[in-house]
Design an enzyme around this catalytic site. Structure first.
Site: not given
Ligand code: MSP
Length: 481
Positions: A18, A21, A128, A131, A145, A148, A294, A297
């Protein structure tokens, strides 16, 4: 020799990509492109990938009726597809289910175990799954959490291996003090220092009840905690991707604030325990929010970057995503605002100014600025400001500075009215102005290149052509697309 190694978080495969990411990955792409130009392609390493192990993925795979690996293959591909659609040019895509990565995880943990920083114990507490994190009582808001709220934390009691995080508080503070690693922006740095000073507790780094993951090398009944497995990707890629051994330590880990704790405390402590160098900068951005929530998903409020590319095209999407919010703060976004900015900044701003100038050159000018190389008298100050803003992750500020050049051209056109000057026979004066604007637009295209590869190529080709003619619109109006 100057090198640059930049990483994004590796994304969970239970989710599809999304905008959140996409933002982190685009920021990394822009920096990688900028440094490739500066240091040479072979001296830059841009790593992204997917985090495929753990309870969350295991559960999602079961729900989809697939094995975790089949499930991971499928969603990992959706990330690759989205990045290719966004023209993101990473050097390597790591997957934690890759056996080469798994081997490095095991070797590194064994090393930490042999140094006496890992011991067996029993964990009792709340977990959680969203997370993939054990929760402390003060993490809870209304017993759930806060990230979530729709998932109930799970009570866990099991044998685990623990990492002596508590032994690293002072070492981490010293490393920060000595700038062995930096946390930016400053507010985040202070937050982490506060947490370390408050005292660090040992953490569980293995799970008994999760089978999808890397086995603990000295006790195969346990699986390495998914976060430890995942963090090691940044190092493991340098160990098995050809020609990248010398890239550790990373220059920049980019991430959002939700996972700063893991990157700024746990990862560093593991590296200190293994006696490996620390990454240089942990750069943390805020969240994209929709109506203040935020985007995620589990909350069901995501914007799919693929849809944006379908509506706006890849170049505009890259611009819109990176220009909307300051790196360090949360930013509420909406499609309505994206559409407005498309019209005002791209169709009108850059696109229209470019057509106007090329049109006037076709009519009145000779295009002497073909020699322009950027950083010239008209935009010299901007070049250094752009570089320093990029080094400080201020992507929105960089774009604003570049777009200010465009507005200043537009304002000058309105003020000088070259079509009127032509009627008055002031050919020489017109030509001087056109030379100036053409040169400035060449600079714009140079500065914008890491952000918009195709548009800047079109601009350069048009401005360096033997005979300059009125350019086709760079960004068609939305209702005409
Ligand atoms: N798998 C772990 C990360 C492991 S790294 C060693 C994880 N994955 S995640 O799919 O949840 O991705 C988190 C990252 O996605 C955040 O740190 C950020 O880079 C990005 N984002 C996910 N949602 C976001 C927003 N709503 N806004 C901005 N960035 C965010 O955590």
């Amino acid at each position: 020799m100057s090198r640059f190694y930049i990483t994004t978080p590796i994304y969970y495969v239970n989710d599809k990509p999304h905008l959140g990411h996409a933002y982190t990955t685009l920021c990394a792409d822009v920096l990688a492109r900028f440094y490739r130009e500066k240091y040479g392609k072979e001296n830059v390493f841009f790593l992204t990938g997917t985090d495929e192990h753990g309870a969350k993925v295991q559960q999602s795979a079961e729900a989809a009726g697939l094995t975790p690996l089949e499930f991971a293959e499928k969603t990992s591909q959706t990330f690759k597809d989205a990045w290719s659609k966004l023209n993101i040019n990473y050097d390597y895509f790591i997957r934690t289910s890759d056996s080469q990565h798994e081997k490095v995880v095991q070797d590194l943990l064994k090393r930490i175990y042999d140094k006496g920083y890992i011991y067996a114990g029993e964990y009792e507490g709340l977990y959680c799954v969203g997370c993939e994190k054990f929760l402390q009582t003060d993490d809870l808001v209304n017993n759930v959490c806060p990230l979530h709220p729709n998932q109930k934390p799970v009570a866990q009691k099991e044998k685990n291996y623990f990492f002596k995080l508590s032994a690293f508080g002072d070492k981490l503070l010293k490393a920060l003090d000595d700038s062995d690693y930096k946390i930016v922006p400053d507010g985040r740095y202070k937050e982490i220092v506060g947490k370390i000073r408050h005292g660090l507790e040992d953490i569980s780094i293995s799970r008994a009840g999760v089978s999808w993951g890397v086995k603990v090398p000295w006790d195969e009944s346990q699986t390495v905690y998914v976060w430890v497995d995942a963090l090691i990707n940044y190092y493991s890629a340098t160990q098995f991707v050809e020609g990248k051994k010398d890239f550790w330590p990373a220059d920049v880990h980019l991430l959002a604030k939700d996972i700063l704790w893991f990157h700024a405390i746990i990862w560093e402590a593991l590296l200190l325990a293994a006696e490996l160098p620390l990454p240089k900068i942990i750069a943390t951005h805020g969240f994209f929010t929709i109506d203040g929530q935020k985007m995620s998903k589990s909350l069901g409020n995501v914007i799919d970057p693929n849809d944006l590319v379908d509506e706006f095209g890849v170049e505009a999407t890259r611009y819109l995503i990176l220009s909307q919010v300051p790196f360090e703060s949360d930013g509420d976004i909406s499609l309505k605002r994206f559409r407005e900015r498309y019209e005002s900044d791209l169709a009108n701003g850059l696109g229209n100014t470019f057509s106007r100038v090329t049109n006037m050159i076709e009519k009145f000018g000779r295009g002497r600025f073909k020699q322009g190389e950027g950083g010239n008298q008209f935009t010299a100050g901007v070049a250094s400001a752009i570089e320093s803003s990029l080094r400080n992750f201020k992507f929105d500020v960089v774009l604003l500075a570049i777009f200010n050049i465009i507005s200043s051209i537009d304002e000058e056109i309105e003020k000088t009215k070259p079509w009127q000057m032509a009627k008055d026979g002031k050919e020489n004066a017109i030509e001087l102005l056109l030379d100036k604007w053409g040169t400035m637009l060449l600079d714009v295209s140079m500065y914008l290149e890491p952000f918009m590869l195709e548009t800047t190529k079109k601009m350069e080709d048009a401005l360096r052509a033997d005979k300059i003619t009125k350019a086709d619109p760079l960004f068609p109006r939305l209702n005409k697309k």
